[in-house]
Scaffold this motif. Structure first.
Motif, short mmCIF file in Angstrom:
data_model
loop_
_atom_site.label_atom_id
_atom_site.label_comp_id
_atom_site.label_asym_id
_atom_site.label_seq_id
_atom_site.Cartn_x
_atom_site.Cartn_y
_atom_site.Cartn_z
N ALA A 156 2.87 3.51 -5.03
CA ALA A 156 3.40 2.67 -3.94
C ALA A 156 3.60 1.07 -4.48
O ALA A 156 4.15 0.88 -3.14
CB ALA A 156 1.65 2.38 -3.79
N ASP A 157 3.46 0.58 -5.44
CA ASP A 157 4.39 -0.50 -5.41
C ASP A 157 6.41 -0.33 -5.59
O ASP A 157 6.93 -0.88 -5.14
CB ASP A 157 3.88 -1.66 -7.82
CG ASP A 157 2.30 -1.50 -7.35
OD1 ASP A 157 1.73 -1.69 -6.31
OD2 ASP A 157 2.17 -1.67 -8.73
N ARG B 155 4.51 0.90 -0.06
CA ARG B 155 2.53 1.29 -0.28
C ARG B 155 3.11 2.22 1.77
O ARG B 155 1.88 3.01 1.94
CB ARG B 155 1.93 0.31 0.44
CG ARG B 155 2.41 -0.57 -1.19
CD ARG B 155 1.84 -2.25 -0.94
NE ARG B 155 1.73 -3.06 -2.61
CZ ARG B 155 2.50 -3.74 -3.12
NH1 ARG B 155 3.30 -4.42 -2.13
NH2 ARG B 155 2.66 -3.73 -3.95
N ARG B 156 3.55 1.62 2.65
CA ARG B 156 2.94 2.45 3.77
C ARG B 156 3.69 3.58 3.92
O ARG B 156 2.76 4.79 3.73
CB ARG B 156 3.64 1.99 4.68
CG ARG B 156 3.55 2.01 6.20
CD ARG B 156 4.90 1.67 7.18
NE ARG B 156 4.33 2.38 8.81
CZ ARG B 156 5.14 3.12 9.55
NH1 ARG B 156 6.11 3.74 8.26
NH2 ARG B 156 5.00 3.61 10.74
N PHE C 18 1.52 6.05 1.14
CA PHE C 18 0.14 6.09 2.42
C PHE C 18 0.24 6.68 3.08
O PHE C 18 -1.15 8.49 3.28
CB PHE C 18 0.08 4.97 2.55
CG PHE C 18 -1.71 4.85 3.67
CD1 PHE C 18 -2.82 4.51 3.23
CD2 PHE C 18 -1.80 4.95 4.78
CE1 PHE C 18 -4.27 4.78 3.97
CE2 PHE C 18 -3.18 5.00 5.79
CZ PHE C 18 -3.88 4.83 5.24
N ALA D 263 -2.49 3.22 -2.51
CA ALA D 263 -1.39 2.43 -1.94
C ALA D 263 -1.92 1.99 -0.34
O ALA D 263 -2.10 0.20 -0.08
CB ALA D 263 -0.63 3.76 -0.74
N SER E 207 -3.97 -1.56 -1.65
CA SER E 207 -2.84 -3.05 -2.17
C SER E 207 -1.93 -3.38 -0.31
O SER E 207 -1.34 -3.89 -0.10
CB SER E 207 -1.58 -1.98 -2.88
OG SER E 207 -1.39 -0.89 -2.14
N ILE E 208 -1.96 -2.13 0.67
CA ILE E 208 -1.86 -3.24 1.14
C ILE E 208 -2.29 -3.96 1.84
O ILE E 208 -2.05 -4.97 3.19
CB ILE E 208 -1.58 -1.52 2.85
CG1 ILE E 208 -0.59 -0.68 2.80
CG2 ILE E 208 -1.27 -2.04 4.24
CD1 ILE E 208 0.04 0.65 3.38
N GLY F 122 -0.95 -2.27 -6.93
CA GLY F 122 -1.15 -1.09 -6.47
C GLY F 122 -1.01 -0.71 -7.41
O GLY F 122 -2.70 0.48 -7.84
#
Length: 466
Positions: free
Chosen positions: A66-67, A71-72, A75, A115, A118-119, A386
């Motif tokens: 995700a990092d 992230r989007r 996810f 993810a 972390s968003i 993330g």
């Protein structure tokens, strides 16, 4: 918060709720699945273990992906996979297909969960707004764990396959909403961020073996368990060696110099070990010893879900007044009280006599889950959020595996026969495992868990040395 921020928060909270109910609903449906598909006890155990291995084993990989990848994007992709393989589980006609579907579903959750977290931690500025968002996120996520058994009991009464089909419908709604509401962000700067494939392989294999060793401890010989754990520890040592030498590590080892982050993850392991062990024993007590139906047992546990109402309303006010660490400590103490009170459960105990224990468990989730999430992510650099989420949820999953394996092993060893009193004695002996985990969590939580340290701030010299 603005309307769009509320929308994003509710979508991501819905995803963590989905992950929580998916685990809890399956636990209550296992007897019906075994009867319908003709599964042996060993095969039935793998329906649970396969998800745990996929989820716990790939969580760090998912958090770092995700990092690095966005992230989007991670996810949404993971949510699609989760949706498809939940549906496959519901359509399964034999154990092998169901076990494979559960493994991939767990793997998808391992990418989706960090993810999503972390968003939130990067989309809401650190401070009161982020704390409030994480409180709501944590409350809804905890509600998935606590309400999942109730929902699962009601669905299983109709057909166990709805335990898999219901997440498909919820996933589809969340997918559409997420695609509309979660804002696109600039493509991450991947300069110096090549993916650490060797590190990913070694740590994933290590966590898979460690979780497998704990999960299977009650069903295999001590030699097999010791060999599996030893192999896991060897892979962890190899992973540390790889991370020290690579220019772009999967896990920057310097992050563990943050005492708050380390203690938060230790508390996460202990708290989830206690909860899942307690949940397992409470269901056995109600259904096997007391003869309650699936629906009756599920409704009896409904009161644990008070955290859904209290956590987003009461807990933020308590945190604002007292701080995260004291509120978390109160939640851990409530968990210990819950497990201690359950020792009073007897052959003829009424529901009112059991109620205080269940209420304290709901209070424990109310006070502990949100502050623990905040402490585990506050102060972490944005490009490692993330990773921080992956660490926390790996701890949760590993704790669940330890708790279930521990109570199962003690229960089997302490139950002399199928006589009612022998069953009760076995449950009481096994309840020492959740109680011990909760007491240990209180002890760790008392060491100023909420204190912020500068150790999680990146320093070029340390990053390379780590």
């Amino acid at each position: 918060m603005k309307a769009r921020e509320w929308g994003v928060l509710l979508v991501l909270s819905g995803a963590i709720f989905l992950e929580g109910i998916d685990i809890a609903m399956l636990n209550i449906a296992l007897p019906s699945i075994r009867h319908d598909l003709g599964l042996s006890t060993g095969s039935l155990q793998w329906v649970v273990s396969a998800y745990v291995l996929g989820y716990g084993g790939f969580m760090l990989l998912g958090g770092r992906a995700a990092d690095i990848l966005g992230r989007r994007q991670v996810f949404l992709a993971a949510l699609v996979v989760f949706l498809l393989f939940s549906g496959l589980g519901g359509l399964a006609q034999d154990g092998a297909v169901l076990i494979a579907a559960r493994f991939v579903t767990g793997l998808a959750a391992a990418f989706m969960t960090p993810a999503g977290l972390s968003i939130i931690t990067t989309g809401f500025e650190e401070g009161p707004k982020r704390d409030r968002a994480l409180m709501i996120y944590g409350a809804i996520g905890a509600g998935g764990f606590t309400l999942g058994m109730v929902i699962g009991g009601l669905l299983t009464a109709a057909d166990w396959r709805w335990v898999f089909f219901m997440p498909v419908g919820l996933s589809l709604v969340l997918l559409v909403a997420a695609a509309v509401l979660i804002p696109r962000s600039p493509r991450p700067d991947r300069t110096g961020q090549r993916f650490d494939l060797l590190g990913g392989l070694t740590i994933t294999a290590a966590v898979v073996l460690l979780v497998l060793g704990v999960e299977r401890a009650a069903h295999v010989s001590a030699v097999w368990t010791a060999g599996t754990v030893a192999a896991s520890l060897a892979l962890i040592a190899a992973f540390v060696a790889v991370e020290r030498r690579t220019a772009a590590p999967l896990v920057r080892l310097g992050i563990f110099r943050s005492a708050s982050l380390v203690r938060a993850n230790v508390v996460g392991i202990l708290f989830m070990a206690g909860f899942f062990g307690f949940q397992f024993l409470a269901v056995l007590y109600l259904q096997e010893l007391r003869g309650w139906s699936t629906i009756e047992a599920s409704l009896a546990l409904l009161v644990v879900g008070i955290d859904v109402a209290l956590a987003p309303t009461v807990t933020p006010k308590l945190v604002q007044r007292f701080g995260n660490a004291p509120v978390l400590l109160a939640g851990l103490a409530a968990a210990a009280a819950s497990f201690a009170l359950f020792f009073t459960a007897g052959m003829e105990s009424t529901y009112l006599e059991l109620l205080p224990s269940l209420l304290f468990m709901g209070l424990a989730f109310t006070l502990a889950y949100g502050p623990l999430t905040i402490i585990a992510t506050n102060g972490i650099a944005e490009d490692e959020q993330g990773l921080a989420g992956g660490l926390l949820y790996t701890s949760f999953q590993f704790g669940a595996a330890i708790g279930l394996a521990g109570v199962a092993a003690v229960n089997v060893a302490a139950t002399a026969s199928d006589a009612p009193q022998a069953l009760l004695d076995g449950y009481r002996a096994a309840m020492l495992v959740p109680l011990g985990a909760a007491v240990a969590a209180v002890a760790v939580g008392a060491f100023n868990l909420g204190r912020r340290t500068p150790a999680d701030v990146k320093e070029p010299a340390l990053a390379g040395a780590a």
